[in-house]
Motif scaffolding. Structure first.
Motif, PDB file in Angstrom:
ATOM      1  N   TRP A 107     -61.017 -45.104 123.018  1.00 42.43           N
ATOM      2  CA  TRP A 107     -59.919 -46.077 123.105  1.00 42.43           C
ATOM      3  C   TRP A 107     -58.602 -45.390 122.771  1.00 42.43           C
ATOM      4  CZ3 TRP A 107     -59.234 -50.800 124.989  1.00 42.43           C
ATOM      5  CH2 TRP A 107     -58.123 -51.546 124.578  1.00 42.43           C
ATOM      6  N   VAL A 108     -57.572 -45.669 123.574  1.00 45.42           N
ATOM      7  CA  VAL A 108     -56.238 -45.147 123.294  1.00 45.42           C
ATOM      8  C   VAL A 108     -55.409 -46.262 122.668  1.00 45.42           C
ATOM      9  CG1 VAL A 108     -54.129 -44.163 124.239  1.00 45.42           C
ATOM     10  CG2 VAL A 108     -56.346 -43.461 125.164  1.00 45.42           C
ATOM     11  N   VAL A 117     -55.972 -41.369 120.525  1.00 45.38           N
ATOM     12  CA  VAL A 117     -57.302 -41.666 121.036  1.00 45.38           C
ATOM     13  C   VAL A 117     -58.267 -41.705 119.857  1.00 45.38           C
ATOM     14  CG1 VAL A 117     -57.789 -39.213 121.562  1.00 45.38           C
ATOM     15  CG2 VAL A 117     -59.121 -41.040 122.655  1.00 45.38           C
ATOM     16  N   VAL A 118     -59.032 -42.800 119.781  1.00 36.81           N
ATOM     17  CA  VAL A 118     -59.979 -42.994 118.692  1.00 36.81           C
ATOM     18  C   VAL A 118     -61.387 -43.126 119.276  1.00 36.81           C
ATOM     19  CG1 VAL A 118     -58.317 -44.008 117.096  1.00 36.81           C
ATOM     20  CG2 VAL A 118     -59.535 -45.496 118.682  1.00 36.81           C
ATOM     21  N   LEU A 119     -62.358 -42.600 118.544  1.00 40.25           N
ATOM     22  CA  LEU A 119     -63.746 -42.606 118.981  1.00 40.25           C
ATOM     23  C   LEU A 119     -64.639 -42.302 117.790  1.00 40.25           C
ATOM     24  CD1 LEU A 119     -64.423 -39.196 120.742  1.00 40.25           C
ATOM     25  CD2 LEU A 119     -62.129 -39.883 120.078  1.00 40.25           C
ATOM     26  N   GLU A 187     -61.791 -32.262 126.928  1.00 40.07           N
ATOM     27  CA  GLU A 187     -61.948 -33.220 128.023  1.00 40.07           C
ATOM     28  C   GLU A 187     -61.421 -34.599 127.633  1.00 40.07           C
ATOM     29  OE1 GLU A 187     -66.057 -33.102 129.021  1.00 40.07           O
ATOM     30  OE2 GLU A 187     -65.907 -31.203 130.115  1.00 40.07           O
ATOM     31  N   VAL A 188     -61.659 -35.014 126.393  1.00 40.97           N
ATOM     32  CA  VAL A 188     -61.143 -36.313 125.945  1.00 40.97           C
ATOM     33  C   VAL A 188     -59.617 -36.301 125.940  1.00 40.97           C
ATOM     34  CG1 VAL A 188     -61.015 -37.946 124.029  1.00 40.97           C
ATOM     35  CG2 VAL A 188     -63.191 -36.852 124.589  1.00 40.97           C
ATOM     36  N   MET A 197     -55.958 -37.254 118.063  1.00 39.11           N
ATOM     37  CA  MET A 197     -57.299 -37.837 118.084  1.00 39.11           C
ATOM     38  C   MET A 197     -57.751 -38.106 116.650  1.00 39.11           C
ATOM     39  SD  MET A 197     -60.895 -36.083 119.426  1.00 39.11           S
ATOM     40  CE  MET A 197     -60.267 -35.869 121.103  1.00 39.11           C
ATOM     41  N   ILE A 198     -58.450 -39.236 116.470  1.00 35.65           N
ATOM     42  CA  ILE A 198     -59.088 -39.547 115.191  1.00 35.65           C
ATOM     43  C   ILE A 198     -60.536 -39.922 115.478  1.00 35.65           C
ATOM     44  CG2 ILE A 198     -59.106 -41.041 113.161  1.00 35.65           C
ATOM     45  CD1 ILE A 198     -56.118 -41.486 113.544  1.00 35.65           C
TER      46      ILE A 198
END
Length: 252
Positions: A107-108, A117-119, A187-188, A197-198
């Protein structure tokens, strides 16, 4: 909004369970003293040690967690959920009870002028091919439908067996295999067009700087351990990103 107000908080890998009461207490304290004062809260996977299905929602311990999350939502905080590898069976009934927003696995988020971007991070551990095969299977709707149709007690017994097997296998896996791979992370970043990114999952909290991009890794929580582990990441109204330990102190 004050310039220093917290726009968003991020946590993951609490692995909440009745057997770890200090971790549960630390979570309740975090929600009361910190999360209720933020605009958004992001739960990035493995909040629970395991989740066998939403029909386990009436379990007394689960009801405590649900009530605490609902209190945060009712205080006006937007609570977001991304599934982890332990609690991917959380569904609509849980979301309704807690008033959390279920997000896709990547999810952005637009926060304080930043695109983040979190994942959870397990999908990016691509060297662990055996786990990735298992992950692909259990994330299929058909598999989940078949599994959740089993009696709850049977599901819990199966999960207990899988957890025991996982612990044995991890002892034979290298450090590198259980971490994210640079290619998967790249890639993400490329697919989302982000440079922040987190994520969680690896239990290796850090800030990684690569090619002008920032990757923040969340800690796991184990307040019952000595010394205790845990913490969160915060973004304030000015777009400052800070890492915090369980006491709330900023980590350099």
């Amino acid at each position: 909004m004050r310039a220093d107000q917290v726009c968003a908080l991020f946590i993951s890998d609490l692995h909440l369970q009745p057997a770890h009461p200090a971790t549960s207490a630390a979570f309740f304290d975090f929600l009361e003293r910190h999360a209720r004062r933020a605009q958004q809260l992001y739960l990035l996977g493995d909040l629970f040690e395991y989740w066998a299905g939403d029909d386990d929602i009436d379990d007394p311990y689960h009801q405590q967690i649900i009530a605490a999350l609902r209190a945060v939502s009712d205080a006006g905080v937007t609570v977001h959920w991304i599934a982890g590898n332990r609690d991917f069976l959380v569904g609509a009934k849980f979301a309704e009870a807690t008033d959390v927003m279920l997000l896709p696995e990547t999810w952005v988020a637009e926060i304080a002028g930043l695109r983040v971007v979190v994942l959870h991070g397990d999908a990016q551990c691509t060297e662990d091919t055996k786990y990735q095969e298992f992950r692909a299977m259990v994330r299929q709707p058909a598999w989940q439908h078949q599994f959740t149709a089993m009696p709850l007690a049977q599901r819990k017994a199966i999960i207990a067996g899988l957890r025991a097997d996982s612990r044995k296998e991890q002892g034979n896996k290298s450090y590198e295999i259980m971490d994210v791979t640079p290619q998967a992370i790249a890639e993400v970043f490329e697919q989302t067009g982000t440079d922040i990114m987190i994520h969680g999952h690896t239990h290796r909290p850090a800030l990684h700087l690569v090619d002008g991009k920032r990757r923040y890794v969340l800690p796991d929580w184990e307040a019952d351990a000595s010394p205790p582990r845990g913490g969160w990441i915060a973004i304030d109204a000015q777009g400052n990103i800070t890492r915090h330990d369980l006491s709330g102190a900023t980590i350099g």
